[in-house]
Scaffold this active site. Structure first.
Site, short mmCIF file in Angstrom:
data_model
loop_
_atom_site.label_atom_id
_atom_site.label_comp_id
_atom_site.label_asym_id
_atom_site.label_seq_id
_atom_site.Cartn_x
_atom_site.Cartn_y
_atom_site.Cartn_z
N CYS A 89 -13.96 -6.01 -10.73
CA CYS A 89 -15.37 -6.33 -10.80
C CYS A 89 -15.48 -7.77 -10.30
O CYS A 89 -15.20 -8.71 -11.04
CB CYS A 89 -15.87 -6.21 -12.24
N VAL B 164 -17.98 -9.69 -9.55
CA VAL B 164 -18.95 -10.57 -10.21
C VAL B 164 -18.53 -10.92 -11.63
O VAL B 164 -19.07 -11.82 -12.23
CB VAL B 164 -20.38 -9.98 -10.21
N UNK B 165 -17.53 -10.19 -12.17
CA UNK B 165 -17.06 -10.46 -13.53
C UNK B 165 -16.10 -11.63 -13.59
O UNK B 165 -15.92 -12.24 -14.64
CB UNK B 165 -16.36 -9.24 -14.11
N THR B 166 -15.42 -11.93 -12.47
CA THR B 166 -14.45 -13.02 -12.49
C THR B 166 -15.16 -14.35 -12.33
O THR B 166 -16.27 -14.41 -11.82
CB THR B 166 -13.40 -12.85 -11.36
#
Length: 158
Positions: free
Chosen positions: A41, A43-45
Site C-alpha cells: 500500500c 500511500v500507507u508507507t
C-alpha cells in the site's frame, strides 16, 4: 531480444494500483525470472517512500544477482509514488530512512503501464491483467516521471 531475457525481476505492486500477481502473470513467457513479488500500500508507507523491508530485499537481491541482471517493475497508482520508488532503486532512498539511503544501485526500473513493459509481454494477458487499470491511472504522468528518474539516475541506458 526482450528487455527481460535472462533478467531477475523484482516486482513491487500496489494495492491501489497494479498488484504484484498481475505483473507476474504478464511476465510469464518473457524469459524473465521473478525473484521477488509483493503488493504494498504505497500511500500507507511514510510519505510514500518505499517500504523498508522491500528496500532490504532489493539490496540483497541486487548483491546476489548483480545490478546489470536486475529489473524492477512497479505498479504504483500515482506518478509521485512511482517516482519515489524508482528513485529509491536507482539513486538511493530520498527519505534517508531505509537500507538504500545513500546507496546508488542504478537499477533498470519500469512501471507496468510503460511501453517498455507493455510491449515486452503478451498483449492478451496484459489486457486481462492490467488493461482496466490503464483507464484509471494517469498513464502519461507515470511514464513521464519514470522516464525522468531513469534518465537522471539510471546506470543502464538500454
Amino acid at each position: 531480444m526482450s528487455l527481460f531475457d535472462g533478467k531477475k525481476v523484482i516486482i513491487i505492486g500496489d494495492r491501489d494500483g497494479i498488484p504484484g500477481p498481475a505483473m507476474e502473470e504478464c511476465l510469464k513467457g518473457t524469459g524473465a525470472e521473478v525473484v521477488y513479488s509483493s503488493t504494498e500500500c504505497f500511500v500507507u508507507t511514510a510519505a510514500g517512500a518505499m517500504d523498508l523491508e522491500n528496500q532490504k530485499r532489493v539490496m540483497d537481491l541486487t548483491e546476489k544477482h548483480n545490478a546489470e541482471n536486475v529489473v524492477v517493475i512497479l505498479g504504483a497508482a500515482e506518478a509521485e509514488a512511482a517516482g519515489l520508488a524508482a528513485e529509491t532503486v536507482t539513486n538511493g532512498d530520498p527519505t534517508f530512512a531505509g537500507p538504500l539511503a545513500g546507496v546508488q544501485l542504478g537499477l533498470r526500473v519500469y512501471h507496468a503501464v510503460e511501453p517498455q513493459f507493455k510491449d515486452a509481454v503478451n498483449a492478451e494477458v496484459y489486457e486481462d491483467q492490467i488493461g482496466m487499470m490503464e483507464m484509471v491511472l494517469e498513464v502519461d504522468a507515470i511514464i513521464e516521471e519514470m522516464s525522468n528518474i531513469r534518465n537522471e539516475f539510471g546506470k543502464f541506458k538500454d
